[in-house]
Design an enzyme around this catalytic site. Sequence first.
Site, PDB file in Angstrom:
ATOM      1  N   SER A  16       0.815  -1.221   0.000  1.00  0.00           N
ATOM      2  CA  SER A  16       0.000   0.000   0.000  1.00  0.00           C
ATOM      3  C   SER A  16       0.852   1.276   0.000  1.00  0.00           C
ATOM      4  CB  SER A  16      -0.953   0.015   1.192  1.00  0.00           C
ATOM      5  OG  SER A  16      -1.902  -1.000   1.050  1.00  0.00           O
ATOM      6  N   THR A  61      -5.484  -3.552   7.706  1.00  0.00           N
ATOM      7  CA  THR A  61      -5.406  -4.875   7.102  1.00  0.00           C
ATOM      8  C   THR A  61      -5.440  -5.950   8.194  1.00  0.00           C
ATOM      9  OG1 THR A  61      -4.291  -6.222   5.448  1.00  0.00           O
ATOM     10  CG2 THR A  61      -2.861  -4.854   6.815  1.00  0.00           C
ATOM     11  N   LYS A  65      -9.411  -5.718  10.728  1.00  0.00           N
ATOM     12  CA  LYS A  65     -10.523  -5.111   9.978  1.00  0.00           C
ATOM     13  C   LYS A  65     -11.843  -5.101  10.760  1.00  0.00           C
ATOM     14  CE  LYS A  65      -8.714  -5.912   5.357  1.00  0.00           C
ATOM     15  NZ  LYS A  65      -8.957  -6.405   4.008  1.00  0.00           N
ATOM     16  N   ASN A  86     -11.601  -1.384   6.009  1.00  0.00           N
ATOM     17  CA  ASN A  86     -10.200  -1.314   5.568  1.00  0.00           C
ATOM     18  C   ASN A  86      -9.739   0.122   5.327  1.00  0.00           C
ATOM     19  OD1 ASN A  86     -11.444  -0.738   3.124  1.00  0.00           O
ATOM     20  ND2 ASN A  86      -9.816  -1.721   1.952  1.00  0.00           N
ATOM     21  N   ALA A 126     -12.662 -18.893   4.188  1.00  0.00           N
ATOM     22  CA  ALA A 126     -13.667 -18.117   4.923  1.00  0.00           C
ATOM     23  C   ALA A 126     -12.976 -17.058   5.782  1.00  0.00           C
ATOM     24  CB  ALA A 126     -14.515 -19.048   5.777  1.00  0.00           C
ATOM     25  N   GLY A 127     -11.819 -16.585   5.334  1.00  0.00           N
ATOM     26  CA  GLY A 127     -11.039 -15.601   6.088  1.00  0.00           C
ATOM     27  C   GLY A 127     -11.579 -14.186   5.936  1.00  0.00           C
ATOM     28  N   ASN A 149     -14.716 -24.347   3.340  1.00  0.00           N
ATOM     29  CA  ASN A 149     -13.558 -23.955   4.136  1.00  0.00           C
ATOM     30  C   ASN A 149     -13.057 -25.168   4.925  1.00  0.00           C
ATOM     31  OD1 ASN A 149     -11.791 -21.794   5.021  1.00  0.00           O
ATOM     32  ND2 ASN A 149     -12.674 -22.133   7.050  1.00  0.00           N
ATOM     33  N   LYS A 154     -16.204 -22.020  10.354  1.00  0.00           N
ATOM     34  CA  LYS A 154     -16.014 -20.621   9.919  1.00  0.00           C
ATOM     35  C   LYS A 154     -16.906 -20.287   8.726  1.00  0.00           C
ATOM     36  CE  LYS A 154     -11.237 -19.603  10.482  1.00  0.00           C
ATOM     37  NZ  LYS A 154     -10.153 -18.932   9.744  1.00  0.00           N
ATOM     38  N   VAL A 209      -7.314 -14.451  -5.069  1.00  0.00           N
ATOM     39  CA  VAL A 209      -7.141 -13.161  -4.386  1.00  0.00           C
ATOM     40  C   VAL A 209      -5.645 -12.829  -4.258  1.00  0.00           C
ATOM     41  CG1 VAL A 209      -7.531 -11.969  -2.184  1.00  0.00           C
ATOM     42  CG2 VAL A 209      -9.326 -13.387  -3.160  1.00  0.00           C
TER      43      VAL A 209
HETATM   44  P1  ATR Z   1      -7.735 -13.694   7.555  1.00  0.00           P
HETATM   45  O1  ATR Z   1      -6.643 -13.343   8.518  1.00  0.00           O
HETATM   46  O2  ATR Z   1      -7.938 -12.824   6.393  1.00  0.00           O
HETATM   47  O3  ATR Z   1      -9.003 -14.133   8.231  1.00  0.00           O
HETATM   48  P2  ATR Z   1      -6.976 -16.236   7.475  1.00  0.00           P
HETATM   49  O4  ATR Z   1      -7.761 -16.435   8.686  1.00  0.00           O
HETATM   50  O5  ATR Z   1      -5.489 -16.477   7.465  1.00  0.00           O
HETATM   51  O6  ATR Z   1      -7.161 -14.902   6.846  1.00  0.00           O
HETATM   52  O7  ATR Z   1      -7.682 -17.099   6.378  1.00  0.00           O
HETATM   53  C1  ATR Z   1      -6.983 -17.942   5.658  1.00  0.00           C
HETATM   54  C2  ATR Z   1      -7.931 -18.880   4.960  1.00  0.00           C
HETATM   55  O8  ATR Z   1      -7.116 -19.852   4.321  1.00  0.00           O
HETATM   56  C3  ATR Z   1      -8.853 -19.622   5.906  1.00  0.00           C
HETATM   57  O9  ATR Z   1     -10.054 -19.864   5.234  1.00  0.00           O
HETATM   58  C4  ATR Z   1      -8.070 -20.900   6.154  1.00  0.00           C
HETATM   59  O10 ATR Z   1      -8.843 -22.013   6.499  1.00  0.00           O
HETATM   60  P3  ATR Z   1      -9.152 -22.348   8.044  1.00  0.00           P
HETATM   61  O11 ATR Z   1     -10.296 -21.481   8.417  1.00  0.00           O
HETATM   62  O12 ATR Z   1      -9.466 -23.779   8.050  1.00  0.00           O
HETATM   63  O13 ATR Z   1      -7.892 -22.017   8.806  1.00  0.00           O
HETATM   64  C5  ATR Z   1      -7.487 -21.131   4.801  1.00  0.00           C
HETATM   65  N1  ATR Z   1      -6.307 -21.996   4.836  1.00  0.00           N
HETATM   66  C6  ATR Z   1      -5.088 -21.694   5.315  1.00  0.00           C
HETATM   67  N2  ATR Z   1      -4.255 -22.734   5.160  1.00  0.00           N
HETATM   68  C7  ATR Z   1      -4.967 -23.728   4.549  1.00  0.00           C
HETATM   69  C8  ATR Z   1      -4.665 -25.043   4.096  1.00  0.00           C
HETATM   70  N3  ATR Z   1      -3.459 -25.563   4.232  1.00  0.00           N
HETATM   71  N4  ATR Z   1      -5.647 -25.741   3.499  1.00  0.00           N
HETATM   72  C9  ATR Z   1      -6.879 -25.222   3.346  1.00  0.00           C
HETATM   73  N5  ATR Z   1      -7.238 -23.981   3.755  1.00  0.00           N
HETATM   74  C10 ATR Z   1      -6.288 -23.238   4.335  1.00  0.00           C
END
Ligand code: ATR
Length: 264
Positions: A16, A61, A65, A86, A126-127, A149, A154, A209
């Site tokens: 950014s 970020t 958020k 954001n 689902a992050g 997810n 989540k 993304v």
């Molecule tokens: P944020 O911080 O934006 O919420 P995050 O929580 O890191 O981001 O989200 C990452 C996403 O990638 C989540 O949906 C996570 O799945 P979980 O909810 O099960 O943790 C997914 N993710 C990360 N590593 C993964 C993996 N090895 N296989 C499948 N999904 C994964």
Amino acid sequence: MKKYLVIGNPIDHSLSPKLHNHWLKKNKIDGKYDKKKINKNELEDLIAKIRNKEIHGINVTVPFKQDVISYLDKLSPEAEETKSVNTIHFNNDKVVGHNTDIGGFERAIKNTGYNLLNKKIFILGAGGVVPSIIYSLNKMKVSKIIISNRTKKKAEDLKASFKDLIIVDWGKIPEFDMVINATSVGLNINDDLNLNFSETDNQKFYYDVIYNPKETNFLKQAKKRGNLTENGKKMFIYQAAIAFEFWHGFFPEINQEVNRLLDL
Ligand code: ATR
């Protein structure tokens, strides 16, 4: 000189500052945009600095958020519905939270020329960014959103805000027109989702993304099978441009030079 910040944890990777400082300079605005790694207990003080005009705008970020919302005076309807802020802006004596990820995603998709009307969308992950993507997809009138997810709970939690979501178990591939990787799998070049898409038809739209690396294995393999692909770079640029517009009152130019700024 006006001061702008992006806050998060971690924050080292954030591009950014590169984008915003480029636009500030190009437009001869006396301002500086920095990044700052913070802890949750620093949010309140930082927001106070917006109120007393020490800081003129903040991007937020992961992972703040949602946490930042309790310190703001007002939310835009999009930020309210997605519970995700954001961009923070001081307007009419109020500290206002916006969500420019929604508009960023919408503009990025429109820019590809792909028409989402009545399309079936499959989201992986689902992050933090997913509520914004769902909001944006609904705005573009897709027919169906299916989500999967690794941690099913989540995905189920998202149904509280988006009741029409369809949830499928991790590993199952439903019928879709467009699939979006919103997981963090792919950030490392060797990462692989280990999902089998080879039985889906070609001519689908695969969106990631992630924009660094430019082409995740998810996109690489999809392209090989003859699908359309797009990474998250334009979404990132547009969300920044919309934030810039809130702070400076005009939309900054997005050209090749801006595109190249993010090539690492
Ligand atoms: P944020 O911080 O934006 O919420 P995050 O929580 O890191 O981001 O989200 C990452 C996403 O990638 C989540 O949906 C996570 O799945 P979980 O909810 O099960 O943790 C997914 N993710 C990360 N590593 C993964 C993996 N090895 N296989 C499948 N999904 C994964």
